[in-house]
Design a protein around this motif. Structure first.
Motif, PDB file in Angstrom:
ATOM      1  N   HIS A   5       0.739  -1.300   0.021  1.00  0.00           N
ATOM      2  CA  HIS A   5       0.102  -0.117   0.090  1.00  0.00           C
ATOM      3  C   HIS A   5       1.021   1.320   0.078  1.00  0.00           C
ATOM      4  O   HIS A   5       0.534   2.353  -0.672  1.00  0.00           O
ATOM      5  N   ASP A  32      -7.085   1.134   6.355  1.00  0.00           N
ATOM      6  CA  ASP A  32      -6.483   0.403   7.429  1.00  0.00           C
ATOM      7  C   ASP A  32      -6.393   1.236   8.565  1.00  0.00           C
ATOM      8  O   ASP A  32      -6.155   0.906   9.721  1.00  0.00           O
ATOM      9  N   HIS A  67     -13.705  -2.096   4.825  1.00  0.00           N
ATOM     10  CA  HIS A  67     -13.229  -3.199   3.816  1.00  0.00           C
ATOM     11  C   HIS A  67     -14.133  -3.960   2.795  1.00  0.00           C
ATOM     12  O   HIS A  67     -13.956  -4.834   2.408  1.00  0.00           O
ATOM     13  N   HIS A 103      -6.419   0.567  -2.375  1.00  0.00           N
ATOM     14  CA  HIS A 103      -6.052  -0.477  -1.052  1.00  0.00           C
ATOM     15  C   HIS A 103      -6.956  -1.778  -1.060  1.00  0.00           C
ATOM     16  O   HIS A 103      -6.587  -2.881  -0.854  1.00  0.00           O
ATOM     17  N   ASP A 107      -5.757  -5.478  -1.195  1.00  0.00           N
ATOM     18  CA  ASP A 107      -6.061  -6.563  -0.364  1.00  0.00           C
ATOM     19  C   ASP A 107      -6.801  -7.789  -0.966  1.00  0.00           C
ATOM     20  O   ASP A 107      -6.668  -8.890  -0.622  1.00  0.00           O
TER      21      ASP A 107
HETATM   22 ZN   LIG Z   1      -6.539  -3.512   4.598  1.00  0.00          ZN
END
Ligand SMILES: [Zn+2]
Length: 215
Positions: A5, A32, A67, A103, A107
């Motif tokens: 990231h 995050d 998320h 992101h 992920d």
């Molecule tokens: Zn994450």
């Protein structure tokens, strides 16, 4: 994913040179950075389950606000609107938007199928975390690419601009290796508080950027 990231944040400097590295880190890592607070509030949940993947012992049970793809897109919109309001730099705001969404995409590559598209949806994840060597390769390759691009499109205006940058890269690598090879975290509260410490990396980015200029 962790250092990947930050690698994407560094790389984005080439697309919008007037955005500070701190803002690029904030965007690339935003979901995050918010996640630990939602853990502490009990709104999102994680479980420590050693062996659940080769890389991380964390079982991300429930984190739709930070998320899910929809959640990430809404956070991206919020941060880019705030960014353009504060700076009037539209190109920068566009880059900020895509960084926040990036992101979730990164992920998706590493996580188990635990990432929802929207709250309550089916969950996705390609599971690169089942392999330590592949995870290290992908994480480090993205960081190396980002560092190379950042160095190419900025130059240090003083020694701090050099050492501040390289010490950050070394620090990120140490954290990444510690995450993979260190012991599992003792508790969910410990995960959340260590997660909050990541805000220091955003400040570190702003500090480095003040000692470098577009080249
Ligand atoms: Zn994450």
């Amino acid at each position: 994913m962790f250092v990947g990231h930050f690698g994407v944040g560094l790389a984005a400097k080439a697309l919008a040179p007037r955005v500070s590295l701190g803002s690029l880190f904030l965007a690339a890592q935003l979901i995050d950075l918010l996640w630990p607070t939602l853990l502490l509030l009990g709104i999102e949940r994680v479980r420590i389950a050693p062996g659940i993947t080769a890389v991380t012992p964390l079982d991300f049970e429930h984190y739709p606000i930070t998320h899910s793809l929809l959640g990430a897109a809404l956070w991206a919109l919020a941060l880019s609107v705030l960014y353009v309001f504060l700076t009037r730099y539209r190109r920068g705001a566009l880059v900020v938007f895509f960084l926040v969404v990036s992101h979730w995409v990164l992920d998706l590559i590493v996580h188990r199928p635990d990432l929802p598209l929207y709250p309550g949806s089916a969950k996705f994840g390609l599971g690169l975390w089942n392999s330590v060597p592949w995870t290290l390769l992908v994480e480090f390759a993205i960081l190396a690419m980002g560092a190379a691009l950042y160095i190419r499109c900025t130059k240090a205006v003083d020694r701090t601009g050099v050492w501040g940058f390289w010490s950050l890269i070394v620090f990120l690598l140490v954290i990444q290796l510690g995450n993979i090879f260190g012991p599992p975290p003792p508790s969910v509260a410990a995960i959340a508080w260590v997660g909050q410490a990541q805000w220091v990396l955003v400040l570190w980015g702003y500090w480095i950027d003040r000692h470098r200029e577009p080249s």
